[in-house]
Motif scaffolding. Structure first.
Motif, PDB file in Angstrom:
ATOM      1  N   VAL A  24       0.859  -1.185   0.000  1.00  0.00           N
ATOM      2  CA  VAL A  24       0.000   0.000   0.000  1.00  0.00           C
ATOM      3  C   VAL A  24       0.893   1.232   0.000  1.00  0.00           C
ATOM      4  O   VAL A  24       1.775   1.370   0.858  1.00  0.00           O
ATOM      5  CB  VAL A  24      -0.938   0.008   1.235  1.00  0.00           C
ATOM      6  N   PRO A  26       1.797   4.913   0.809  1.00  0.00           N
ATOM      7  CA  PRO A  26       1.343   5.897   1.803  1.00  0.00           C
ATOM      8  C   PRO A  26       0.848   7.182   1.130  1.00  0.00           C
ATOM      9  O   PRO A  26       1.440   7.658   0.164  1.00  0.00           O
ATOM     10  CB  PRO A  26       2.589   6.198   2.632  1.00  0.00           C
ATOM     11  N   GLU A  27      -0.239   7.697   1.644  1.00  0.00           N
ATOM     12  CA  GLU A  27      -0.747   8.983   1.195  1.00  0.00           C
ATOM     13  C   GLU A  27       0.004  10.090   1.930  1.00  0.00           C
ATOM     14  O   GLU A  27       0.763   9.822   2.855  1.00  0.00           O
ATOM     15  CB  GLU A  27      -2.243   9.084   1.492  1.00  0.00           C
ATOM     16  N   SER A  33      -0.218  10.007  12.361  1.00  0.00           N
ATOM     17  CA  SER A  33       0.383   8.990  11.504  1.00  0.00           C
ATOM     18  C   SER A  33       0.798   7.765  12.310  1.00  0.00           C
ATOM     19  O   SER A  33       0.971   7.831  13.524  1.00  0.00           O
ATOM     20  CB  SER A  33       1.599   9.552  10.772  1.00  0.00           C
ATOM     21  N   TYR A  41       2.226   6.076   7.578  1.00  0.00           N
ATOM     22  CA  TYR A  41       0.928   6.174   6.921  1.00  0.00           C
ATOM     23  C   TYR A  41       0.002   7.087   7.722  1.00  0.00           C
ATOM     24  O   TYR A  41       0.076   7.098   8.956  1.00  0.00           O
ATOM     25  CB  TYR A  41       0.249   4.800   6.849  1.00  0.00           C
ATOM     26  N   LYS A  44      -5.992   7.415   9.198  1.00  0.00           N
ATOM     27  CA  LYS A  44      -7.252   7.073   8.540  1.00  0.00           C
ATOM     28  C   LYS A  44      -7.026   6.074   7.398  1.00  0.00           C
ATOM     29  O   LYS A  44      -7.862   5.206   7.161  1.00  0.00           O
ATOM     30  CB  LYS A  44      -7.940   8.331   8.005  1.00  0.00           C
ATOM     31  N   GLN A  45      -5.902   6.163   6.704  1.00  0.00           N
ATOM     32  CA  GLN A  45      -5.607   5.215   5.636  1.00  0.00           C
ATOM     33  C   GLN A  45      -5.408   3.818   6.219  1.00  0.00           C
ATOM     34  O   GLN A  45      -5.922   2.834   5.684  1.00  0.00           O
ATOM     35  CB  GLN A  45      -4.370   5.645   4.849  1.00  0.00           C
ATOM     36  N   GLU A  48      -8.761   2.383   7.273  1.00  0.00           N
ATOM     37  CA  GLU A  48      -9.566   1.988   6.116  1.00  0.00           C
ATOM     38  C   GLU A  48      -9.100   0.654   5.547  1.00  0.00           C
ATOM     39  O   GLU A  48      -9.907  -0.222   5.241  1.00  0.00           O
ATOM     40  CB  GLU A  48      -9.493   3.072   5.045  1.00  0.00           C
ATOM     41  N   VAL A  49      -7.779   0.482   5.418  1.00  0.00           N
ATOM     42  CA  VAL A  49      -7.246  -0.758   4.846  1.00  0.00           C
ATOM     43  C   VAL A  49      -7.471  -1.937   5.791  1.00  0.00           C
ATOM     44  O   VAL A  49      -7.908  -3.006   5.369  1.00  0.00           O
ATOM     45  CB  VAL A  49      -5.735  -0.598   4.529  1.00  0.00           C
ATOM     46  N   ARG A  55     -13.642   5.769   5.782  1.00  0.00           N
ATOM     47  CA  ARG A  55     -12.920   6.600   6.764  1.00  0.00           C
ATOM     48  C   ARG A  55     -13.847   7.435   7.627  1.00  0.00           C
ATOM     49  O   ARG A  55     -13.488   7.826   8.724  1.00  0.00           O
ATOM     50  CB  ARG A  55     -11.951   7.538   6.046  1.00  0.00           C
TER      51      ARG A  55
END
Length: 103
Positions: A24, A26-27, A33, A41, A44-45, A48-49, A55
């Protein structure tokens, strides 16, 4: 470890989270984080994953709490966003000179 995120119970393990986040990208991190492996990461990411939920259904605090209990390094944006107080030119010069030493 059993934890509740968005009113749903999840059985999470550190290895399970590592496997879920493998591959995945990272945003951009704007708030809190989580460091998983060598990557940071957004919370929230990760939520979600790992939970496969939207989210908007959970809070960052729920995910931070779960990831901390699993042993991941978590960083809160609130602690890092506090800027140091700016010194006036006079205060800066005084700090550079230091305090007088008694002889």
């Amino acid at each position: 470890m059993r934890c509740v995120i968005a009113r749903f119970p999840f059985e999470l393990t550190k290895s399970g989270v590592l496997d879920s986040m493998k591959g995945v990208k990272p945003e951009e991190i704007v708030g809190d984080s989580v460091t998983i492996g060598r990557r940071a990461y957004p919370v929230k990411q990760v939520g979600e994953v790992v939970t496969r939920q939207d989210r908007r259904d959970f809070s960052a605090d729920e995910v931070l709490r779960a990831m901390t209990k699993l042993g991941f390094t978590c960083r809160s944006a609130a602690r890092e966003a506090v800027p140091a107080p700016a010194l006036s030119p006079l205060q800066h010069a005084s700090a550079m000179l230091g305090t007088p030493v008694a002889v």
